[in-house]
Design a protein around this motif. Structure first.
Motif, mmCIF file in Angstrom:
data_model
loop_
_atom_site.group_PDB
_atom_site.id
_atom_site.type_symbol
_atom_site.label_atom_id
_atom_site.label_comp_id
_atom_site.label_asym_id
_atom_site.label_seq_id
_atom_site.Cartn_x
_atom_site.Cartn_y
_atom_site.Cartn_z
ATOM 1 N N ASP A 218 0.806 -1.138 0.070
ATOM 2 C CA ASP A 218 -0.130 -0.094 -0.139
ATOM 3 C C ASP A 218 1.094 1.100 -0.079
ATOM 4 N N GLN A 219 1.904 1.409 0.783
ATOM 5 C CA GLN A 219 2.554 2.535 0.801
ATOM 6 C C GLN A 219 3.497 2.691 -0.411
ATOM 7 N N VAL A 220 4.096 1.668 -0.780
ATOM 8 C CA VAL A 220 4.979 1.637 -2.021
ATOM 9 C C VAL A 220 4.048 1.933 -3.315
ATOM 10 N N MET A 221 2.909 1.362 -3.513
ATOM 11 C CA MET A 221 2.128 1.577 -4.759
ATOM 12 C C MET A 221 1.502 3.039 -4.852
ATOM 13 N N ALA A 222 1.258 3.812 -3.895
ATOM 14 C CA ALA A 222 0.987 5.127 -3.844
ATOM 15 C C ALA A 222 1.769 6.049 -4.792
ATOM 16 N N GLY A 223 1.027 6.509 -5.836
ATOM 17 C CA GLY A 223 1.609 7.306 -6.755
ATOM 18 C C GLY A 223 2.083 6.598 -8.045
ATOM 19 N N HIS A 224 2.067 5.689 -8.251
ATOM 20 C CA HIS A 224 2.604 4.877 -9.372
ATOM 21 C C HIS A 224 1.502 4.838 -10.178
#
Length: 99
Positions: free
Chosen positions: A67-73
């Motif tokens: 969830d944290q890493v996917m944000a903005g991709h």
């Protein structure tokens, strides 16, 4: 464009990352890899200083990390997987969980 590449420190994933960053200097790539037996951060040494590259050590099976890493991709390219057949015979659990 911002691309998240899971398993990007593996043999195939790292080649994808290197080629994409070479061909599109404006691209932003985040690699998410937990660096198991097949993921080696040194595979990405040639792009480590690229302004569009970011590495995150984490497990794709951890929903909070994802969830944290996917944000903005804008896109996800999924290379994270267990791939050694001999290891799958000795213990199938990680293969089922990851793949």
């Amino acid at each position: 464009m911002r691309v998240l590449v899971t398993g990007g420190a593996g043999f195939i994933g790292s080649e994808y990352v290197r080629q994409r960053l070479r061909s599109d200097p404006a691209l932003r790539v985040t690699v998410l890899d937990c660096l198991t037996y097949s993921g080696v951060e040194a595979n990405l040494a040639s792009v480590a200083d690229h302004p569009g590259y970011r590495f995150v050590r984490g497990d794709i099976c951890d929903p909070d990390v994802v969830d944290q890493v996917m944000a903005g991709h804008d896109a996800v390219v999924h290379f994270a997987a267990e791939s050694h057949v001999d290891r799958s015979i000795e213990g199938a659990g990680p293969f089922v969980r990851t793949n």
